[in-house]
Design an enzyme around this catalytic site. Structure first.
Site, short mmCIF file in Angstrom:
data_model
loop_
_atom_site.label_atom_id
_atom_site.label_comp_id
_atom_site.label_asym_id
_atom_site.label_seq_id
_atom_site.Cartn_x
_atom_site.Cartn_y
_atom_site.Cartn_z
N LYS A 1 -1.36 -17.25 -73.35
CA LYS A 1 -1.42 -18.66 -72.93
C LYS A 1 -2.03 -18.86 -71.54
O LYS A 1 -1.63 -19.73 -70.79
CB LYS A 1 -0.01 -19.28 -72.97
CG LYS A 1 0.58 -19.36 -74.37
CD LYS A 1 1.97 -19.90 -74.40
CE LYS A 1 3.00 -18.87 -74.01
NZ LYS A 1 4.37 -19.21 -74.42
N ASP B 1 11.30 -17.65 -76.89
CA ASP B 1 11.65 -19.06 -77.14
C ASP B 1 11.94 -19.34 -78.61
O ASP B 1 12.78 -20.20 -78.93
CB ASP B 1 10.58 -20.03 -76.60
CG ASP B 1 9.16 -19.71 -77.03
OD1 ASP B 1 8.94 -18.67 -77.65
OD2 ASP B 1 8.25 -20.52 -76.72
C1 BGC Z 1 3.78 -15.94 -77.05
C2 BGC Z 1 5.09 -15.99 -77.79
C3 BGC Z 1 5.72 -17.36 -77.66
C4 BGC Z 1 4.74 -18.43 -78.09
C5 BGC Z 1 5.29 -19.84 -77.99
C6 BGC Z 1 2.89 -17.10 -77.49
O1 BGC Z 1 1.72 -17.12 -76.70
O2 BGC Z 1 3.11 -14.72 -77.31
O3 BGC Z 1 5.97 -15.00 -77.30
O4 BGC Z 1 6.87 -17.41 -78.45
O5 BGC Z 1 3.56 -18.34 -77.31
O6 BGC Z 1 5.69 -20.16 -76.71
#
Ligand code: BGC
Length: 501
Positions: free
Chosen positions: A202, A237
């Site tokens: 992200k 999460d």
């Molecule tokens: C992460 C996950 C997370 C998801 C939603 C992804 O980029 O790798 O661990 O649960 O985003 O937040």
């Protein structure tokens, strides 16, 4: 052009609403533009037609994605490193029952904000007696800084919040405050209260955290702050959301996040996890974090997806996430619009600097454009002008809305297929325990919450794949902010102090 060079606003929470300043385009100028462009919009059609073809998700594509998702899940449960899906064991094998009592904290880090929360739990009768939370936005430079800087910032926010405890919140003497730490990135859990960061996702690129135990990072930062708190559960999460939703509803078996990023977790039988070395789960079940954002098998991708991926800070990774989640949908649309504009097919000859700025168009913008039902698509025009610095006529706006719809439709339908993949895997193993009764998929995330078209495309794909009889039993339920309470509940179930829940 690289995503690393993105300007800070691209990383602000994409669900922050931008104040919609009205732009009045002078009528005469507008008319001239329309005249020039009326012939050009016709030639935008081939790009749109090809886009629609490349993004199409007819039933056979959905079926393939659902089957491949289930197959990748099985492969990931056998051994690490053999499947796109990491299938991370959460070590959470006791879910909240409603009997939990006491004061617990949660700390939630997963995007451009972190949240701290405290909850006073009163058991079956009183349930949630009181909650309080605070949200702090993370300065963009910290997302590219060092691990210490980031964790110091978080620990200081937590310390400030802890100082304001009072009123309905009560901790028996001699007890250390316990925290459920929701850390929404891929972590290899080593126990319920420790885990090693595999990689950032992200848009985070903090140095020095990957390969380290994130609980140790937080503990060290808390020590530097002189803060005496203990992390009793480290959770993704999705896992926190599942726990939070399960507190109210025993039928919750799966949870999905569709926000800036995306992921899903579900309740798995211990016997179905060959890679599990020791088995001390009392319940015989555990939550598995699929990390489905890394799925990639058979996705209908376009040149725009490939270019965006190649220029991202994690090329070749998180392909499902880059196709269906909120951080990327607006960016894909922007890339399509550039191609249309560069061919002189949209927006006259004006290729504005804003249009060329990576991540300038955010998913909330494309969502807002799709909500415009006016005849001249005036709001679409304002957004295009404000956000991308381009003037447009009604025909062009229609094309833009179609581009948005194409990308949202593909995202929503693929997300639906992913959910069906998980449910079918669970059903195959348990025969009737998923499809033969009410089963709830707890859903959280701004993309799902705020984008009605995306939501209906998702539901449509689930219904198409499962058929009307079975899909009646599958309830996709939006559980807003379940993850905060969920993490606190998991801190309670994993408390080091004696408890009888
Ligand atoms: C992460 C996950 C997370 C998801 C939603 C992804 O980029 O790798 O661990 O649960 O985003 O937040």
């Amino acid at each position: 052009m690289s995503i690393a060079a993105v300007t800070p606003p691209a990383f602000r929470s994409i669900y922050e609403r931008r104040s919609a300043a009205k732009v009045v385009v002078p009528v005469s100028r507008h008319r001239v533009i329309m005249a020039v462009q009326s012939s050009s919009v016709v030639s935008a059609a081939p790009i749109l037609t090809k886009l629609k073809k490349d993004c199409a998700t007819p039933l056979p594509v959905l079926r393939h994605v659902a089957d491949a998702m289930a197959a990748d899940m099985r492969a990931g449960l056998v051994a690490d490193g053999v499947s796109d899906l990491k299938m991370i064991l959460s070590y959470v094998d006791t879910l909240p029952t409603g009997n939990e009592k006491g004061l617990f904290y949660a700390l939630d880090l997963g995007g451009t904000n972190f949240r701290v929360l405290r909850v006073q739990l009163g058991g079956k009768e009183e349930r949630v007696i009181a909650t309080e939370f605070d949200q702090v936005s993370i300065p963009p430079e910290l997302m590219f800084g060092t691990s210490e800087e980031l964790f110091d910032f978080i620990a200081s926010g937590l310390a400030k919040f802890a100082q304001t405890e009072g009123g309905d919140f009560y901790l028996p003497q001699e007890r250390t405050r316990e925290i459920g730490f929701t850390f929404s990135f891929p972590v290899k859990q080593t126990s319920v209260d420790s885990g090693i960061l595999i990689k950032w996702t992200k848009g985070f690129a903090v140095s020095g955290t990957a390969g380290k135990d994130v609980v140790a990072c937080l503990n060290e930062a808390m020590e530097r702050q002189g803060l005496n708190m203990r992390v009793s559960a480290l959770v993704n999460d999705t896992v926190a959301t599942l726990a939070g939703a399960r507190y109210w509803d025993d039928d919750v078996m799966v949870s999905v996040i569709l926000g800036t990023g995306t992921n899903a977790c579900y309740v798995e039988s211990i016997g179905a996890i060959p890679k599990l070395q020791s088995n001390d789960s009392k319940s015989g079940r555990t939550i598995v974090n699929t990390e489905w954002g890394a799925f990639s098998n058979g996705l209908p991708l376009t040149e725009f997806d490939r270019e965006m991926d190649a220029e991202s800070i994690n090329p070749g990774e998180q392909i499902f996430e880059k196709t269906i989640s909120g951080m990327y949908l607006g960016e894909i649309v922007r890339r399509v619009l550039i191609k249309m504009a560069q061919g002189g097919e949209l927006f006259g000859n004006s290729i504005s600097e804003k249009l060329m700025t990576p991540f300038a168009l955010r998913t909330p913008d494309i969502c807002a454009m799709q909500q415009d039902t006016s005849k001249d698509l005036g709001h679409v025009g304002s957004i295009l002008y404000d956000v991308l610095g381009v003037s447009s006529n009604t025909a062009e706006r229609q094309i833009v809305v179609e581009v948005c719809d194409t990308i949202a439709e593909r995202g929503g339908r693929l997300a639906g297929a992913g959910i069906v993949g998980i449910l079918e895997k669970m059903e195959e193993d348990s025969k009737g325990l998923i499809f033969g009764k009410r089963t709830v998929v707890a859903m959280d995330g701004g993309l799902y919450e705020h984008y009605p078209q995306y939501r209906s495309y998702l539901q449509e794909a689930v219904d198409e794949l499962l058929g009307s009889e079975i899909s009646k039993n599958i309830v996709i339920e939006h559980t807003k902010d379940g993850s905060g309470i969920g993490a606190a509940l998991l801190a309670a179930t994993n408390s080091k102090y004696p408890h009888d829940f």
